[in-house]
Design a protein around this motif. Sequence first.
Motif, mmCIF file in Angstrom:
data_model
loop_
_atom_site.group_PDB
_atom_site.id
_atom_site.type_symbol
_atom_site.label_atom_id
_atom_site.label_comp_id
_atom_site.label_asym_id
_atom_site.label_seq_id
_atom_site.Cartn_x
_atom_site.Cartn_y
_atom_site.Cartn_z
ATOM 1 N N ALA A 83 47.438 -8.813 143.184
ATOM 2 C CA ALA A 83 46.501 -7.774 142.736
ATOM 3 C C ALA A 83 45.334 -8.414 141.976
ATOM 4 C CB ALA A 83 47.230 -6.774 141.837
ATOM 5 N N LEU A 84 45.644 -9.377 141.103
ATOM 6 C CA LEU A 84 44.571 -10.019 140.324
ATOM 7 C C LEU A 84 43.670 -10.873 141.205
ATOM 8 C CD1 LEU A 84 46.303 -11.001 136.977
ATOM 9 C CD2 LEU A 84 44.326 -9.511 137.254
ATOM 10 N N GLU A 85 44.241 -11.499 142.226
ATOM 11 C CA GLU A 85 43.397 -12.264 143.167
ATOM 12 C C GLU A 85 42.417 -11.321 143.855
ATOM 13 O OE1 GLU A 85 45.824 -16.218 144.552
ATOM 14 O OE2 GLU A 85 46.247 -14.377 145.637
ATOM 15 N N ASN A 86 42.897 -10.142 144.220
ATOM 16 C CA ASN A 86 41.991 -9.169 144.857
ATOM 17 C C ASN A 86 40.932 -8.697 143.873
ATOM 18 O OD1 ASN A 86 43.328 -9.428 147.246
ATOM 19 N ND2 ASN A 86 44.525 -7.554 147.057
ATOM 20 N N VAL A 87 41.321 -8.462 142.612
ATOM 21 C CA VAL A 87 40.350 -8.067 141.584
ATOM 22 C C VAL A 87 39.257 -9.144 141.493
ATOM 23 C CG1 VAL A 87 40.000 -7.698 139.107
ATOM 24 C CG2 VAL A 87 41.982 -6.689 140.243
ATOM 25 N N CYS B 14 45.220 -14.606 135.118
ATOM 26 C CA CYS B 14 43.778 -14.350 135.339
ATOM 27 C C CYS B 14 43.086 -15.635 135.788
ATOM 28 C CB CYS B 14 43.110 -13.810 134.073
ATOM 29 S SG CYS B 14 43.694 -12.163 133.638
ATOM 30 N N ARG B 15 43.464 -16.773 135.180
ATOM 31 C CA ARG B 15 42.868 -18.052 135.591
ATOM 32 C C ARG B 15 43.312 -18.386 137.014
ATOM 33 N NH1 ARG B 15 44.393 -19.415 130.146
ATOM 34 N NH2 ARG B 15 46.308 -20.352 130.919
ATOM 35 N N THR B 16 44.599 -18.218 137.286
ATOM 36 C CA THR B 16 45.133 -18.580 138.606
ATOM 37 C C THR B 16 44.552 -17.684 139.696
ATOM 38 O OG1 THR B 16 47.147 -19.323 137.531
ATOM 39 C CG2 THR B 16 47.287 -18.950 139.896
ATOM 40 N N ALA B 17 44.223 -16.451 139.333
ATOM 41 C CA ALA B 17 43.628 -15.530 140.312
ATOM 42 C C ALA B 17 42.259 -16.037 140.761
ATOM 43 C CB ALA B 17 43.495 -14.142 139.707
ATOM 44 N N GLY B 18 41.626 -16.919 139.970
ATOM 45 C CA GLY B 18 40.352 -17.514 140.400
ATOM 46 C C GLY B 18 39.208 -17.338 139.421
#
Length: 421
Positions: free
Chosen positions: A142-146, A200-204
């Motif tokens: 979900a956070l990667e998509n955000v 949050c960091r790993t999501a990009g």
Amino acid sequence: MPARDAEFTELIRKRISQLQQLGWYHSIELKDGQVIKGLQSLEHLRFRLAQFPVPEDLTGKRVLDIGAWDGWFSFEMERRGAQVVAVDSHKHKNFEIARELLGSKVEHHVADICKLTPAEFGTFDIVLFFGVLYHTKHPLLALENVCNLATDMAFIESHVSDDGEDPAAPPVMEFYETTELGGQFDNWVGPNTSCLLAFCRTAGFARTELESVIQNRAHVTCHRQWPATQPASPAPFLVGVSPSADGYISIWFRSEQKELNCDNVFPRIGPYGSRPVHVSQTDADGWHVNCKLFPGETEVSLHVRNSAESNRARVGQALGLPQTAKPKIHSVTDGKTWELSRIHSGCISIWAAGLNDDLVKIAINGVYLPAIFISCPDTEGLRQVNAILPASLKPGEARVSLVSGELESDPVTVEVVNDSQ
Ligand SMILES: C[S@@+](CC[C@H](N)C(=O)[O-])C[C@H]1O[C@@H](n2cnc3c(N)ncnc32)[C@H](O)[C@@H]1O
């Protein structure tokens, strides 16, 4: 009060009272100042929003509100001048009622953040992700998509399992198989604050800032850009770029600077900052960094500390244009010493014109080597292509050619030198 006005006021009062029966999560203030009262008061909603540095003037900005429910945050973003899209995994009738009563133009769609990509509604300057993360079964997805939906900032509010007081706490996450959190089945995870920031960091996101933690709710501002710097030292030089597992990329570069690490190396993938997960020194001025590669982005560069930006490279195998004519080798050098037509062990660099296709390889004495780096064209249209030489390469003359798509350049002859002799 004249009879007709009194009648009208009574009608409105009845209508609000009827609306009130629908059960609201957000309070909504109507144009005439009357308030449909929700579980969350206007004061509380304003207090929640005030945890984040959301600009007061959002004119010209696109904002996405994920998990909008009754829509107070969406309508507030619109009031500040933004063009707003609100999505929620469920159709909330109250949102539609509020939208009509407010004369709002907010677009409202049913969408699940675990499946939402920019292909549906585009990208957004600002994304609000309030009170949704812990409802998702796949929080990192979900956070990667955000992250992929945001071009500038995302504001994230989530339940956390701790009070956020210990910045050195190891990142851990609680998992709620049934109704452990708040007696609700749709609560799945409770990261601690360290874990939320790491996610949050790993999501990009390039940068994450913890704004506050209040009663097990963490407020995190996530940025996709590095802060602007005034270049005051020489640019690093990229020598290799290669995609690696899990959507990451390896970048090799040269820089005279010392003690580089994840906090002073600033890769850029397309228009976005990408925070390093690993930086290591390979030799005196050689460095290797790993960071996230973003979907659809192929152009890579970086700066270190306050240096100028490096040369740009494209991630190998992603030029994407049809190869209609043979590529032409302009020059061949050693990848480290830059000697012309003379290569040692390690890396070979070729400068070539007419290089378009997706698959680029260097052939040396009939052995095909994958390109680990392809630069953007220089002012003469030449691209630099690097490959790692096989350890089995014998000293003497070698024939080198370049393959792009189905087409191979004419070969050139270079001298191979064995340094160990
Ligand atoms: C606790 S409410 C938060 C509402 C609002 N964002 C706020 O913070 O006040 C969670 C909302 O997220 C929605 N939601 C839950 N899972 C979702 C998902 N995977 N994608 C989009 N919305 C989701 C729910 O339907 C609900 O409206």
